[in-house]
Design a protein around this motif. Structure first.
Motif, mmCIF file in Angstrom:
data_model
loop_
_atom_site.group_PDB
_atom_site.id
_atom_site.type_symbol
_atom_site.label_atom_id
_atom_site.label_comp_id
_atom_site.label_asym_id
_atom_site.label_seq_id
_atom_site.Cartn_x
_atom_site.Cartn_y
_atom_site.Cartn_z
ATOM 1 N N ASP A 58 0.829 -1.204 0.000
ATOM 2 C CA ASP A 58 0.000 0.000 0.000
ATOM 3 C C ASP A 58 0.869 1.261 0.000
ATOM 4 O O ASP A 58 0.601 2.202 -0.741
ATOM 5 C CB ASP A 58 -0.941 -0.014 1.202
ATOM 6 C CG ASP A 58 -1.926 1.134 1.171
ATOM 7 O OD1 ASP A 58 -2.653 1.273 0.163
ATOM 8 O OD2 ASP A 58 -1.972 1.905 2.154
ATOM 9 N N ILE A 59 1.902 1.261 0.818
ATOM 10 C CA ILE A 59 2.820 2.404 0.860
ATOM 11 C C ILE A 59 3.464 2.623 -0.505
ATOM 12 O O ILE A 59 3.577 3.753 -0.981
ATOM 13 C CB ILE A 59 3.914 2.188 1.937
ATOM 14 C CG1 ILE A 59 3.308 2.307 3.334
ATOM 15 C CG2 ILE A 59 5.085 3.167 1.754
ATOM 16 C CD1 ILE A 59 4.220 1.814 4.443
ATOM 17 N N ASP A 132 -2.674 8.542 5.131
ATOM 18 C CA ASP A 132 -4.016 8.289 5.674
ATOM 19 C C ASP A 132 -4.434 9.496 6.510
ATOM 20 O O ASP A 132 -3.914 9.719 7.597
ATOM 21 C CB ASP A 132 -4.021 7.019 6.529
ATOM 22 C CG ASP A 132 -5.418 6.587 6.942
ATOM 23 O OD1 ASP A 132 -6.370 7.408 6.844
ATOM 24 O OD2 ASP A 132 -5.568 5.438 7.380
ATOM 25 N N GLU A 133 -5.383 10.244 5.971
ATOM 26 C CA GLU A 133 -5.834 11.452 6.652
ATOM 27 C C GLU A 133 -7.035 11.203 7.562
ATOM 28 O O GLU A 133 -7.559 12.137 8.153
ATOM 29 C CB GLU A 133 -6.159 12.528 5.618
ATOM 30 C CG GLU A 133 -4.905 12.975 4.883
ATOM 31 C CD GLU A 133 -5.114 14.234 4.069
ATOM 32 O OE1 GLU A 133 -6.061 14.982 4.348
ATOM 33 O OE2 GLU A 133 -4.305 14.452 3.153
ATOM 34 N N SER A 134 -7.441 9.943 7.710
ATOM 35 C CA SER A 134 -8.606 9.654 8.555
ATOM 36 C C SER A 134 -8.267 9.681 10.044
ATOM 37 O O SER A 134 -9.171 9.579 10.868
ATOM 38 C CB SER A 134 -9.219 8.303 8.179
ATOM 39 O OG SER A 134 -8.345 7.249 8.523
ATOM 40 N N THR A 140 1.647 9.171 8.438
ATOM 41 C CA THR A 140 2.696 9.302 7.422
ATOM 42 C C THR A 140 3.259 7.923 7.090
ATOM 43 O O THR A 140 2.990 6.943 7.792
ATOM 44 C CB THR A 140 3.842 10.191 7.923
ATOM 45 O OG1 THR A 140 4.444 9.545 9.057
ATOM 46 C CG2 THR A 140 3.357 11.596 8.283
ATOM 47 N N VAL A 141 4.080 7.872 6.058
ATOM 48 C CA VAL A 141 4.762 6.628 5.701
ATOM 49 C C VAL A 141 5.592 6.132 6.884
ATOM 50 O O VAL A 141 5.565 4.942 7.228
ATOM 51 C CB VAL A 141 5.642 6.818 4.442
ATOM 52 C CG1 VAL A 141 6.557 5.620 4.219
ATOM 53 C CG2 VAL A 141 4.768 7.068 3.214
ATOM 54 N N ALA A 142 6.316 7.028 7.548
ATOM 55 C CA ALA A 142 7.150 6.636 8.689
ATOM 56 C C ALA A 142 6.301 6.045 9.807
ATOM 57 O O ALA A 142 6.658 5.006 10.392
ATOM 58 C CB ALA A 142 7.949 7.830 9.203
#
Length: 169
Positions: A58-59, A132-134, A140-142
């Protein structure tokens, strides 16, 4: 040391542990459940790989090795290709069976190779990218990579414990 070096070190440790835990175990030992609802080693090792595979894909915006390398068919579990084991019932955990230690390790090694490739391609700007803004704050990826590591470390610890008890039976 770069941030990605630290992340890769964590995933390398998971890879080492998966191989060590699976080493020398029979299918019967892998499928043993400490109680009727406990997680088997088969399920724990499969789930470690599935979560890592699905979330890293997904990333990266790519397909999972579960699909592209045919692991869904090769392991013969008859599961929905989207399944990662998250939220499984006791009956679903019990259905993850019939897979050898070598097969579980091979799937994990494919997953780890892809994870290493993806992490190796990232820089600090990539790690800061919101995926993911939910959530508040957004993920973030990290943060997602750390979440995968946390889940994998939790389950590899459980698997190490279960292995010890299975071997003492």
């Amino acid at each position: 040391m770069k941030s990605t070096d630290l992340l890769l070190d964590g995933f390398t440790r998971i890879d080492d542990e998966v191989r060590e835990i699976a080493s020398g175990l029979s299918k019967e030992q892998l499928e043993h459940r400490l109680d009727p609802d406990g997680n088997s080693l088969s399920w724990l090792l499969w789930h470690i790989s599935r979560v890592q595979d699905a979330q890293v894909a997904d990333i990266a915006g790519t397909e999972q090795v579960w699909i592209t390398e045919g692991w869904a068919e090769r392991l013969g579990l008859g599961l929905d290709p989207a399944d990662t084991g998250y939220g499984y019932t006791s009956a679903q955990v019990a259905a993850v069976r019939g897979v050898s230690a070598e097969e579980l390790v091979a799937y994990h090694e494919s997953t780890f190779a892809r994870t290493s490739e993806v992490i190796g391609s990232l820089d600090d700007d990539d790690l800061a990218r919101v995926i993911d803004e939910s959530y508040d704050p957004p993920v973030t990826v990290a943060v997602r990579l750390m979440s995968i590591l946390a889940d994998d470390f939790e389950h590899v610890g459980q698997a190490g414990y279960v292995r010890g008890l299975v071997l003492r039976r």
